[in-house]
Structure formats: C-alpha cells, structure tokens
Design an enzyme around this catalytic site. Structure first.
Site, PDB file in Angstrom:
ATOM      1  N   SER A 186      44.793  31.673  38.334  1.00 33.65           N
ATOM      2  CA  SER A 186      45.334  31.474  36.988  1.00 33.65           C
ATOM      3  C   SER A 186      44.738  30.290  36.237  1.00 33.65           C
ATOM      4  O   SER A 186      44.879  30.209  35.029  1.00 33.65           O
ATOM      5  CB  SER A 186      46.845  31.315  37.066  1.00 33.65           C
ATOM      6  N   HIS A 214      48.608  37.868  38.057  1.00 37.69           N
ATOM      7  CA  HIS A 214      47.821  37.848  36.811  1.00 37.69           C
ATOM      8  C   HIS A 214      46.861  39.043  36.701  1.00 37.69           C
ATOM      9  O   HIS A 214      46.122  39.143  35.727  1.00 37.69           O
ATOM     10  CB  HIS A 214      47.016  36.548  36.701  1.00 37.69           C
ATOM     11  N   LYS A 244      55.027  38.768  33.891  1.00 36.02           N
ATOM     12  CA  LYS A 244      53.851  38.456  33.085  1.00 36.02           C
ATOM     13  C   LYS A 244      53.492  39.655  32.203  1.00 36.02           C
ATOM     14  O   LYS A 244      54.171  39.893  31.220  1.00 36.02           O
ATOM     15  CB  LYS A 244      52.719  37.968  33.990  1.00 36.02           C
TER      16      LYS A 244
END
Ligand SMILES: *Cc1c(COP(=O)(O)O)cnc(C)c1O
Length: 396
Positions: A186, A214, A244
């Site tokens: 990230s 991610h 996310k």
C-alpha cells in the site's frame, strides 16, 4: 483519580511525538468520503481514500442497506456461532467464494480482524511464518498472536525467500511453514511476485497466504491479484477486505471448504465478536454482484489512475515503483513532504503525507489514491495544483 504512572506515560509520549512532528491530527469529514470532500467547511479534491470504485456512496448499495435495516434491524444481535448468522451472511459468503473462484469463504468484521483470526487459527508455536518486511500491520499482529516463529523476508526478494524457505523447512524445527504477503503493497503500489512465491511454496510445501486488501476490485478485472496471475487454485488463503474497493466494511478469507470449516470453529473473532451488521452485509453483497456483472468501474479506475500518473510524471514528479492506482509522489525529506501536503491542502487537494517510520527515512511521500468516481476536471485541477506547489517548493 487517575493513575500517576499512566498520566506521566501519556504526557511524556504525546509531547515527544508532538516535538518530533509525528503527532497525527485527524481531520473529520463533513461529507461522504467521495471524490470531493468537505473539511472545515472547505471543499477539497480527495486523493486519500481507499474507496477505489466510488461504491461507498453508490445508490444501489445504499438502497439494499436500507432494505436490510428495515427487514433485519441495525445489529446482528450475537456472534456468528450463537445466532448472529443471518441468511444474508451465508449469501455474502457464497458470493465471495464465487467472486474469488474458491470452494468457500468466511466473512469477518474487518480486514484487520480477519488477519488476527485466520493466521492464529492455523499456525502455532511449533510453526514458522515467512513474512515480507513490508506486510501490513494486521499481518504482523496476526503472526505475533499465533506465536509462530516470524522470519522476515526482504521486500519482494525471491532469492531471500527461497533461501529462508529452504532453511526453515530443512531445519526440522517446524511442523508447518507459511509464506505470507500483501497482494499489493500500500505504500508503493507494487504487486507481490506471486508466480515466483507460489513456485517456491510448491517446492518447499509452504502454506500460501495472500492478503489482497488493495488488489480486490482493482487487479484481475476486479477479482484481485491472485486471479490477475491466474493462480486461484494455488493459493491456500486469499484474504480480502470489504472496506476498500468494496466500499463498506469487513474482511474475508476465501479458500478450500475444509479450511473455511476449520476457521468457523477455531477463529476467535468469529466465535467471540458480534457479526457484521445487516446493512454492511447487504451492501457488500451488492458490491460484489456489481463487480461480477461489469468491469465498467474497474476500467474507469484504471483510466483515471493512468491519467493522474501520466500527468504527475510529465511534470517531473517521482512516482516510484507503482504498478497500481496507488500513486506515491516521492518528495524525500520528511519536513518538506509534510509542507508539500499542507500546501496541497491549502490549494484544494487532500493528499496525506507518509513519512518515517511508516516508510524508510528519506523516502517521504504524498500518497494519491485516484478512484473511478473522479472526473477528468477534478484530476486536471489536482495536477495543476501539484504543478504550482511543486514549483513553489522547488521539487520540480
Ligand atoms: C487495509 C488493510 C487491511 C485492513 O483492512 P480493514 O478492513 O480496513 O480492517 C488489512 N490488510 C491489508 C494488506 C490492508 O491494506
């Protein structure tokens, strides 16, 4: 009356952080966390959220969340194993398994929680874990909780991984050895070298664990990093977050049915913490359905990410080794990085600075998170502000 030792501990450590400029002040939002946000009455272009696809404010998700609240109420009322499992939870888990191309899946209250739950349900003090040095904090804590021997591996260094895998498996000291990695890292936006990791895992019979917080919704046409490399049947644990790209909150493990059955009887947050709320579950399930039906949001995310990256690179900014929409702008010096972020904010862009100790000293960066919900106008305006501030501070 409060404890004197606590008071002095807090005061000393807070003062110390503030002196070093490392004390993080939190800015509350007065708006949804969309492409534009309002902070302190000012509207800013938001380049800081993980809401990659704009689903956090999607009307389709809001509608099903509202319906779920009307039908089931606001709370699930118990832990999953007592009677906090709604039919909605089961439907979400079936959908997640389909999405990840695995036999089964199990949902948790957060991605962080999921790593606490899953690693320690399988690994113990007689085992070892090979962990990339840049793995997420929740992986590190999950590994610690398991009491397994943690063997740090240099970031994405396959020679180091192979050597340490060989040593750990041939030592005879451990019952099981796991290799664990983020799918997408990230801070730099680089992708784990999964084909090589899987090859090494096969050679040494390692358990494979990929935390794709991610990557899901972003890579592999949305299905994640494991799918991106065509390795869906070769990774034991596929971890994802619903917080996310999915836009809601929660985490999950997708894998073989036996693994998921085991986690349902042995993972502590599943057994001892109340399950996800009806609204969270309904909205997450809808988000997965949207991703499985169409790649439109995913394509728009990449288009916007490439547009922003190209704009920043052509101005002369260093975006490092990013291979994903995560776009760091590497400034270097810590104080200058913080000044840069502050000036961006004053000019109308919200992009947070990330400095030591989160990243190595001298690699301070402002991290940009473009999303599918940004318009070209917003990105153009942001790039213009980067140009102005970059010239002002002598960075470009
Ligand atoms: C963000 C993140 C998590 C935590 O997920 P939450 O759902 O926000 O708790 C876990 N692992 C990785 C790799 C992450 O990037």
């Amino acid at each position: 009356m409060s404890s004197k030792s606590l008071d002095s501990f807090l005061q000393q450590n807070l003062d110390d952080l503030k002196d070093k400029g490392l004390y993080n002040v939190i800015d509350p939002l007065e708006s949804p966390n969309g492409p534009m946000i309002t902070i302190g009455g000012r509207e800013l272009i938001n380049l800081s959220s993980n809401n990659y696809l704009g689903l956090a404010t999607d009307q389709r998700l809001k509608d099903v969340a509202n319906q779920a609240i009307e039908k089931y109420g606001v709370g699930a009322g118990a832990v999953r194993t007592i009677n906090g499992t709604l039919d909605l939870h089961v439907q979400l888990e079936e959908k997640l398994a389909e999405f990840k191309h695995t036999e089964a899946a199990i949902a948790y209250q957060s991605g962080f929680n999921c790593n606490m739950a899953a690693i320690s349900a399988v690994m113990d003090k007689n085992d070892a874990i090979l962990s990339d040095e840049l793995n997420h904090a929740s992986i590190i804590d999950g590994c610690r909780l398991s009491k397994a021997k943690i063997i740090r591996v240099n970031h994405s260094d396959m020679d180091d991984l192979r050597a340490k895998a060989k040593e750990a498996t041939e030592s005879g000291l451990y019952n099981k050895v796991m290799v664990i990695t983020d799918g997408v890292f990230s801070m730099d936006g680089d992708i784990a070298k999964l084909p090589e990791i899987v090859e090494i895992a096969e050679e040494f019979d390692l358990i494979t664990y990929v935390d794709d917080a991610h990557g899901s919704g972003v890579l592999g046409e949305g299905a994640g990093t494991v799918k991106h490399f065509g390795l869906s049947d070769k990774v034991d644990f596929q971890i994802g977050t619903l917080s996310k790209a999915i836009g809601v909150v929660g985490g999950y493990v997708a894998g073989k049915k036996d693994l998921i059955d085991w986690l349902k009887v042995r993972s502590r947050p599943f057994l001892f913490s109340t399950s996800l709320t009806p609204a969270d579950v309904a909205a997450s399930k809808k988000a997965i359905e949207i991703l499985m039906e169409s790649t439109e949001l995913n394509e728009r995310l990449w288009e916007n990410a490439n547009y922003l990256k190209k704009g920043l690179v052509s101005l002369g900014f260093d975006i490092g080794a990013s291979e994903t929409p995560i776009t760091p702008c590497i400034i270097g010096d810590e104080v200058k990085t913080q000044e840069f972020s502050k000036r961006l904010n004053e000019e109308g862009v919200y992009a947070k600075s990330i400095v030591f100790p989160t990243v190595p000293r001298g690699t301070g960066r402002v991290r940009n998170m473009p999303s599918a919900a940004h318009t070209k106008e917003m990105l153009d305006k942001a790039i213009g502000i980067y140009e102005k501030v970059g010239k002002e501070l002598g960075i470009i």
